[in-house]
Design a protein around this motif. Structure first.
Motif, short mmCIF file in Angstrom:
data_model
loop_
_atom_site.label_atom_id
_atom_site.label_comp_id
_atom_site.label_asym_id
_atom_site.label_seq_id
_atom_site.Cartn_x
_atom_site.Cartn_y
_atom_site.Cartn_z
N GLY A 1 21.55 71.03 79.86
CA GLY A 1 22.75 70.49 79.75
C GLY A 1 22.28 70.30 77.89
N LEU A 2 23.88 69.28 77.41
CA LEU A 2 24.36 68.80 76.27
C LEU A 2 25.08 67.77 76.40
CD1 LEU A 2 25.38 72.25 74.72
CD2 LEU A 2 23.88 70.69 73.61
N VAL A 3 24.72 66.64 75.68
CA VAL A 3 24.73 65.18 75.86
C VAL A 3 25.21 64.86 74.55
CG1 VAL A 3 23.94 62.11 75.80
CG2 VAL A 3 23.10 64.44 77.28
N LEU A 4 26.48 63.89 74.08
CA LEU A 4 27.07 63.87 73.35
C LEU A 4 26.57 61.67 73.28
CD1 LEU A 4 28.96 63.69 70.28
CD2 LEU A 4 30.86 63.33 72.07
N ASP B 1 36.98 58.55 68.09
CA ASP B 1 36.55 59.23 67.11
C ASP B 1 34.75 58.85 66.90
OD1 ASP B 1 35.89 59.62 64.52
OD2 ASP B 1 36.58 58.36 63.76
N ALA B 2 34.10 60.21 67.96
CA ALA B 2 32.80 59.94 68.73
C ALA B 2 31.43 59.00 67.46
CB ALA B 2 32.18 60.92 68.75
N PRO B 3 31.71 59.64 65.97
CA PRO B 3 30.71 59.63 65.05
C PRO B 3 30.64 58.03 64.52
CG PRO B 3 31.70 61.68 64.15
CD PRO B 3 32.42 61.00 65.42
N GLY B 4 29.64 57.50 64.31
CA GLY B 4 29.56 55.93 64.09
C GLY B 4 29.92 55.93 62.26
N TRP B 5 30.11 55.06 61.42
CA TRP B 5 30.47 54.49 61.05
C TRP B 5 29.49 54.57 59.92
CZ3 TRP B 5 35.54 53.25 59.39
CH2 TRP B 5 36.44 52.74 60.31
N TYR B 6 29.65 54.45 58.27
CA TYR B 6 28.71 55.09 56.91
C TYR B 6 28.41 55.93 56.82
CZ TYR B 6 29.75 50.00 57.09
OH TYR B 6 31.32 48.77 57.28
N ARG B 7 28.02 57.17 58.44
CA ARG B 7 27.69 58.18 58.41
C ARG B 7 28.71 59.59 58.46
NH1 ARG B 7 25.39 59.84 64.41
NH2 ARG B 7 25.58 61.52 63.27
N GLY C 1 40.65 65.08 76.35
CA GLY C 1 40.66 63.57 76.04
C GLY C 1 39.90 64.00 74.92
N LEU C 2 38.65 65.34 74.55
CA LEU C 2 37.79 64.92 73.45
C LEU C 2 38.00 66.31 72.15
CD1 LEU C 2 34.19 64.27 75.52
CD2 LEU C 2 36.41 62.24 74.54
N PRO C 3 39.02 66.13 71.37
CA PRO C 3 39.26 67.09 70.78
C PRO C 3 38.14 67.51 69.72
CG PRO C 3 40.31 64.99 70.43
CD PRO C 3 40.29 65.14 71.50
N GLY C 4 37.40 66.49 68.49
CA GLY C 4 35.95 66.15 68.20
C GLY C 4 35.45 66.94 68.84
N PRO C 5 34.54 66.74 69.79
CA PRO C 5 33.76 67.20 70.41
C PRO C 5 34.22 68.55 71.02
CG PRO C 5 33.92 64.90 71.14
CD PRO C 5 35.15 64.99 70.34
N ALA C 6 35.26 68.97 71.47
CA ALA C 6 36.06 70.37 71.16
C ALA C 6 35.79 71.09 70.41
CB ALA C 6 37.02 70.31 72.78
N ALA C 7 36.24 70.55 69.45
CA ALA C 7 35.78 71.35 68.52
C ALA C 7 34.57 71.61 67.69
CB ALA C 7 36.80 70.80 67.02
N ASP C 8 33.84 70.99 68.39
CA ASP C 8 32.10 71.29 68.02
C ASP C 8 31.25 72.38 68.78
OD1 ASP C 8 32.23 68.73 66.30
OD2 ASP C 8 31.48 67.38 67.76
#
Length: 325
Positions: free
Chosen positions: A175-178, A127-133, A84-91
């Protein structure tokens, strides 16, 4: 010929119904000629694929035909955690595996559940990343994923805040954390567990060392404890400020939630014009000055004297810089 691609064509028809050859080609990233060839090979293998010509036509399976060939590869099984997380999966380097895994899952579902799952996917997006970055650049993330899953140590060159800024470390990734669009690595070193921002990993190579992660280690528990400790170390002082009604309304857009909560819990009225006085946590004089200046004329620092003086000096410099000739 790719047997995996033929299976993907079959599962596409099973999960989507009627599809044209160009649509299949676009979905799988192949030429239309290759799509036609794969459809012909499926028919030759005894799969009941038939074509309907004319407007709205295409290829589909005989009603009632379903394949149980939905076995997943190791990479696709890993990708399920990020389906369910296409952006993180691409990362993580798993974008293609996620697409294949989702297709196989859809194909395995009964018709009603498949339609519901498809509708759900169409109306939710992360869309995980915050605004203005801009999103973090993490070229070493796939290698770290491999290290976590295979329990192999990593020799890394890392950039940190304090001197010396560039250090070499042997990391044993647990482990990894987003977190808010930023990836963090939790790893053991000779000094114990530590947390590393993945975008600050300048170089990384897998070593031959294989390690055992402690059986009682829980990534979620560790991360919660790390955040509590981070907050305790982050705020080292307090400041007393006065805020106008407009300044208080603007707080959530300009300062962290901890500061907003502090204002809400300590605010007392100072006069009849709506201004309030409150005590807020601060990281440092310089950091607090930068944050509070965002509020402009809607904030006044009462204490400590060092922060009030820094604010006055900064405002005075700005006034001189913008003084009209």
């Amino acid at each position: 010929m790719s047997a995996g691609r033929l299976l993907s064509v079959l599962l596409l028809l099973q999960s989507r119904g009627r599809l044209s050859a160009p649509a299949i080609a676009e979905e799988l990233g192949v030429s239309v000629r290759t799509a036609y060839r794969d459809l012909t090979r499926l028919q030759a293998a005894g799969v009941p694929v038939y074509a309907e010509s004319g407007r709205g036509g295409g290829y589909q399976l005989l009603d009632g035909y379903r394949t149980r060939l939905t076995g997943m590869s190791e990479g696709e099984a890993r990708a399920l955690f990020f389906a369910g997380l296409p952006g993180p999966a691409a990362d993580l380097g798993l974008a293609r595996e996620v697409a294949a895994a989702r297709l196989k899952l859809l194909a395995a579902l009964p018709t009603g559940l498949r339609e519901e799952a498809t509708q759900t996917a169409a109306v939710f997006h992360l869309d995980a990343p915050g605004w203005y970055r801009e999103p973090d650049q993490t070229p070493h993330l796939p290698l770290l994923v491999d290290a976590v899953l295979t329990r192999r140590a990593v020799d890394a060159r890392y950039r940190r805040w304090r001197a010396p800024q560039e250090v070499n470390r042997r990391l044993r990734p647990y482990g990894l954390v987003l977190k808010s669009g930023t990836w963090y690595l939790v790893a053991a070193t000779e000094k114990g567990l530590a947390t590393y921002r993945v975008t600050h990993v300048l170089d990384a190579v897998l070593s031959d060392e294989v390690f055992d992660r402690p059986g009682d280690f829980d990534l979620g528990t560790y991360w919660a404890s790390y955040l509590d400790d981070f907050q305790a170390r982050r705020y080292t002082g307090t400041a007393t400020v006065r805020l106008s009604p407009r300044g208080r309304r603007r707080l959530p857009d300009n300062v962290p939630p901890e500061v907003v909560r502090a204002v809400d819990s300590t605010a007392t009225a100072v006069g009849d014009d709506g201004w309030v006085e409150a005590v807020i946590p601060t990281e440092s004089t310089e950091h607090a000055c930068g944050e509070l200046l965002r509020l402009g004329v809607d904030v006044e620092v009462v204490a400590p004297a060092e922060l009030r003086l820094t604010m006055a000096e900064t405002v005075g410099f700005l006034a001189r810089a913008y003084e009209l000739p």
